[in-house]
Write an enzyme that holds these catalytic residues in place. Structure first.
Site, PDB file in Angstrom:
ATOM      1  N   ASN A  16      38.017  30.619  32.185  1.00  0.00           N
ATOM      2  CA  ASN A  16      39.397  30.140  32.180  1.00  0.00           C
ATOM      3  C   ASN A  16      39.399  28.637  31.863  1.00  0.00           C
ATOM      4  O   ASN A  16      38.767  27.851  32.571  1.00  0.00           O
ATOM      5  CB  ASN A  16      40.011  30.428  33.562  1.00  0.00           C
ATOM      6  CG  ASN A  16      41.458  29.989  33.649  1.00  0.00           C
ATOM      7  OD1 ASN A  16      41.821  28.935  33.158  1.00  0.00           O
ATOM      8  ND2 ASN A  16      42.281  30.786  34.300  1.00  0.00           N
ATOM      9  N   HIS A  23      42.117  24.250  33.089  1.00  0.00           N
ATOM     10  CA  HIS A  23      42.023  22.908  33.676  1.00  0.00           C
ATOM     11  C   HIS A  23      41.426  21.872  32.738  1.00  0.00           C
ATOM     12  O   HIS A  23      41.440  20.684  33.058  1.00  0.00           O
ATOM     13  CB  HIS A  23      41.356  22.988  35.047  1.00  0.00           C
ATOM     14  CG  HIS A  23      42.216  23.807  35.966  1.00  0.00           C
ATOM     15  ND1 HIS A  23      43.499  23.430  36.297  1.00  0.00           N
ATOM     16  CD2 HIS A  23      42.035  25.039  36.519  1.00  0.00           C
ATOM     17  CE1 HIS A  23      44.057  24.370  37.050  1.00  0.00           C
ATOM     18  NE2 HIS A  23      43.187  25.362  37.193  1.00  0.00           N
ATOM     19  N   HIS A  35      46.238  30.687  31.130  1.00  0.00           N
ATOM     20  CA  HIS A  35      47.488  31.016  31.819  1.00  0.00           C
ATOM     21  C   HIS A  35      48.588  30.095  31.299  1.00  0.00           C
ATOM     22  O   HIS A  35      48.553  28.887  31.539  1.00  0.00           O
ATOM     23  CB  HIS A  35      47.261  30.807  33.329  1.00  0.00           C
ATOM     24  CG  HIS A  35      48.441  31.162  34.183  1.00  0.00           C
ATOM     25  ND1 HIS A  35      48.408  31.059  35.561  1.00  0.00           N
ATOM     26  CD2 HIS A  35      49.681  31.609  33.885  1.00  0.00           C
ATOM     27  CE1 HIS A  35      49.575  31.436  36.062  1.00  0.00           C
ATOM     28  NE2 HIS A  35      50.369  31.764  35.060  1.00  0.00           N
ATOM     29  N   ARG A  68      51.782  28.893  31.962  1.00  0.00           N
ATOM     30  CA  ARG A  68      52.728  28.894  33.084  1.00  0.00           C
ATOM     31  C   ARG A  68      54.131  28.572  32.579  1.00  0.00           C
ATOM     32  O   ARG A  68      54.301  27.889  31.571  1.00  0.00           O
ATOM     33  CB  ARG A  68      52.303  27.873  34.139  1.00  0.00           C
ATOM     34  CG  ARG A  68      51.053  28.272  34.898  1.00  0.00           C
ATOM     35  CD  ARG A  68      50.804  27.325  36.056  1.00  0.00           C
ATOM     36  NE  ARG A  68      51.772  27.525  37.111  1.00  0.00           N
ATOM     37  CZ  ARG A  68      51.518  28.155  38.266  1.00  0.00           C
ATOM     38  NH1 ARG A  68      50.312  28.604  38.532  1.00  0.00           N
ATOM     39  NH2 ARG A  68      52.453  28.294  39.167  1.00  0.00           N
ATOM     40  N   ARG A 115      52.429  23.486  32.818  1.00  0.00           N
ATOM     41  CA  ARG A 115      51.753  22.345  33.432  1.00  0.00           C
ATOM     42  C   ARG A 115      50.339  22.135  32.894  1.00  0.00           C
ATOM     43  O   ARG A 115      49.797  21.066  33.008  1.00  0.00           O
ATOM     44  CB  ARG A 115      51.731  22.469  34.954  1.00  0.00           C
ATOM     45  CG  ARG A 115      50.797  23.520  35.474  1.00  0.00           C
ATOM     46  CD  ARG A 115      50.680  23.469  36.979  1.00  0.00           C
ATOM     47  NE  ARG A 115      51.916  23.901  37.624  1.00  0.00           N
ATOM     48  CZ  ARG A 115      51.942  24.472  38.834  1.00  0.00           C
ATOM     49  NH1 ARG A 115      50.829  24.629  39.516  1.00  0.00           N
ATOM     50  NH2 ARG A 115      53.069  24.867  39.365  1.00  0.00           N
ATOM     51  N   GLU A 119      47.080  35.195  30.594  1.00  0.00           N
ATOM     52  CA  GLU A 119      47.706  35.359  31.915  1.00  0.00           C
ATOM     53  C   GLU A 119      49.131  34.846  31.858  1.00  0.00           C
ATOM     54  O   GLU A 119      49.373  33.756  31.330  1.00  0.00           O
ATOM     55  CB  GLU A 119      46.950  34.542  32.959  1.00  0.00           C
ATOM     56  CG  GLU A 119      45.610  35.083  33.324  1.00  0.00           C
ATOM     57  CD  GLU A 119      44.968  34.223  34.406  1.00  0.00           C
ATOM     58  OE1 GLU A 119      45.592  33.252  34.878  1.00  0.00           O
ATOM     59  OE2 GLU A 119      43.843  34.520  34.762  1.00  0.00           O
ATOM     60  N   THR A 174      48.340  26.751  42.653  1.00  0.00           N
ATOM     61  CA  THR A 174      47.666  27.758  41.829  1.00  0.00           C
ATOM     62  C   THR A 174      48.224  29.122  42.235  1.00  0.00           C
ATOM     63  O   THR A 174      49.065  29.209  43.121  1.00  0.00           O
ATOM     64  CB  THR A 174      46.134  27.678  41.999  1.00  0.00           C
ATOM     65  OG1 THR A 174      45.519  28.664  41.182  1.00  0.00           O
ATOM     66  CG2 THR A 174      45.715  27.913  43.452  1.00  0.00           C
ATOM     67  N   THR A 175      47.762  30.166  41.562  1.00  0.00           N
ATOM     68  CA  THR A 175      48.294  31.500  41.848  1.00  0.00           C
ATOM     69  C   THR A 175      47.862  31.915  43.252  1.00  0.00           C
ATOM     70  O   THR A 175      46.703  32.241  43.471  1.00  0.00           O
ATOM     71  CB  THR A 175      47.772  32.501  40.797  1.00  0.00           C
ATOM     72  OG1 THR A 175      47.873  31.892  39.527  1.00  0.00           O
ATOM     73  CG2 THR A 175      48.565  33.777  40.812  1.00  0.00           C
ATOM     74  N   GLU A 230      43.002  43.209  38.404  1.00  0.00           N
ATOM     75  CA  GLU A 230      42.106  42.106  38.757  1.00  0.00           C
ATOM     76  C   GLU A 230      42.316  41.819  40.228  1.00  0.00           C
ATOM     77  O   GLU A 230      43.428  41.521  40.668  1.00  0.00           O
ATOM     78  CB  GLU A 230      42.402  40.866  37.908  1.00  0.00           C
ATOM     79  CG  GLU A 230      41.479  39.711  38.281  1.00  0.00           C
ATOM     80  CD  GLU A 230      41.414  38.604  37.241  1.00  0.00           C
ATOM     81  OE1 GLU A 230      41.585  38.882  36.037  1.00  0.00           O
ATOM     82  OE2 GLU A 230      41.182  37.456  37.655  1.00  0.00           O
ATOM     83  N   HIS A 270      39.395  34.299  40.975  1.00  0.00           N
ATOM     84  CA  HIS A 270      40.144  33.232  41.653  1.00  0.00           C
ATOM     85  C   HIS A 270      39.277  32.540  42.688  1.00  0.00           C
ATOM     86  O   HIS A 270      38.839  33.158  43.657  1.00  0.00           O
ATOM     87  CB  HIS A 270      41.444  33.709  42.314  1.00  0.00           C
ATOM     88  CG  HIS A 270      42.448  32.581  42.371  1.00  0.00           C
ATOM     89  ND1 HIS A 270      42.365  31.581  43.297  1.00  0.00           N
ATOM     90  CD2 HIS A 270      43.501  32.266  41.575  1.00  0.00           C
ATOM     91  CE1 HIS A 270      43.342  30.710  43.087  1.00  0.00           C
ATOM     92  NE2 HIS A 270      44.040  31.105  42.033  1.00  0.00           N
TER      93      HIS A 270
HETATM   94  N1  PXP Z   1      42.134  35.196  37.559  1.00  0.00           N
HETATM   95  C1  PXP Z   1      43.467  34.998  37.652  1.00  0.00           C
HETATM   96  C2  PXP Z   1      44.371  36.177  37.522  1.00  0.00           C
HETATM   97  C3  PXP Z   1      43.992  33.703  37.838  1.00  0.00           C
HETATM   98  O1  PXP Z   1      45.323  33.529  37.933  1.00  0.00           O
HETATM   99  C4  PXP Z   1      43.112  32.615  37.886  1.00  0.00           C
HETATM  100  C5  PXP Z   1      43.630  31.231  38.018  1.00  0.00           C
HETATM  101  O2  PXP Z   1      44.442  30.924  36.935  1.00  0.00           O
HETATM  102  C6  PXP Z   1      41.733  32.877  37.765  1.00  0.00           C
HETATM  103  C7  PXP Z   1      41.272  34.184  37.629  1.00  0.00           C
HETATM  104  C8  PXP Z   1      40.717  31.790  37.788  1.00  0.00           C
HETATM  105  O3  PXP Z   1      40.725  31.148  39.020  1.00  0.00           O
HETATM  106  P1  PXP Z   1      39.883  29.826  39.217  1.00  0.00           P
HETATM  107  O4  PXP Z   1      40.436  28.821  38.249  1.00  0.00           O
HETATM  108  O5  PXP Z   1      40.141  29.473  40.643  1.00  0.00           O
HETATM  109  O6  PXP Z   1      38.459  30.152  38.924  1.00  0.00           O
END
Ligand code: PXP
Length: 250
Positions: A13, A16, A49, A51, A55, A76, A106-107, A157, A200
């Site tokens: 992902n 960030h 993602h 959003r 952001r 996402e 965060t989610t 997931e 996550h």
């Molecule tokens: N999976 C999903 C569905 C998420 O929403 C996120 C965060 O955007 C992640 C995985 C990745 O989480 P992390 O950035 O904490 O590793």
């Protein structure tokens, strides 16, 4: 080395990278460059993602990812009309529906599928018709899994956030309880014919027991890897995660 465990994909992902870029409003660091480096380092997919408040990842980032990626994009998004239009325009390999609250960092939790079954069933139908694999981000909860199955999702997931937080806080009781729920629910969902992913908050410290769950076919990991890349570089950080996943499954 050969073993009986099916291969587990690593989705990286890159949200960030965009967070750091947006801190100054300029063009760097570029999430697309991070995505290409992640691919080279062995990422099996890229997760981003978009959003509602934009952001981190922007619409232009999604356009760019669709153009440059050789590995699948896991897009996402919240289950809104705006996002559905964007997904239907791009037709990414996978669409992962996540809950979104404007004020959250965060989610925070999984999607409440059971409460919104009817709406979500209609919502995902055109995405599936467009050829996207629809994944639903949910808690390790039998009710949510059954609802995800009923609405026609192909993938769930499992949210590993509470498990990871318990590790960070040294709370072994919660860690064990969360891991037991993830273990049981991964098997349960797999038994229903759903493909199981997890993610996550995963770190080098927390990843192994989740990577070891035989039914979990994919992990999606972002924040920790991007943070770790400050110290190790992005590719070594990803390779170390890959190594830990492989070790856990050997
Ligand atoms: N999976 C999903 C569905 C998420 O929403 C996120 C965060 O955007 C992640 C995985 C990745 O989480 P992390 O950035 O904490 O590793």
């Amino acid at each position: 080395m050969m073993n009986d465990m099916p291969f587990q994909r690593l989705g990286v992902n890159i949200d960030h990278v965009a967070t750091v870029r947006n801190a100054r409003g300029g063009a760097y660091p570029d999430p697309l460059r991070a995505a290409k480096l992640a691919e080279e380092a062995g990422a099996d997919g890229i997760t981003a993602h978009l959003r509602e408040d934009r952001r981190h990842i922007s619409d232009a980032d999604i356009d760019g990812l669709m153009d440059v990626l050789s590995v699948p994009l896991n897009f996402e998004m919240a289950a809104t009309e705006e996002m559905q239009k964007i997904a239907l325009h791009h037709k990414p390999h996978a669409v992962c529906l996540v809950p979104e609250k404007r004020e959250e960092r965060t989610t925070e939790g999984g999607l409440e599928v059971a409460r919104e079954e009817n709406r979500l069933a209609h919502y995902i139908a055109p995405l599936r018709e467009a050829g996207c694999r629809v994944s639903i981000f949910i808690a390790a909860d039998m009710r949510q899994i059954e609802a995800a199955h009923r609405i026609g999702a192909e993938v769930i997931e499992l949210h590993t956030g509470a498990y990871c937080e318990a590790i960070a806080e040294g709370d072994h009781v919660t860690r064990d309880r969360e891991l037991a729920a993830l273990t049981d629910m991964a098997a349960y969902a797999d038994g229903l014919g759903l493909e199981v992913h997890a993610g996550h908050g995963l770190t080098y410290e927390s990843v192994s027991p989740i990577a070891a769950l035989p039914q979990v076919k994919e992990l999606n990991i972002g924040h920790f890897l991007i943070g770790e890349s400050i110290f190790l570089g992005l590719q070594p950080a990803i390779r170390e995660m890959r190594r830990l996943m492989d070790e856990a499954r050997s």
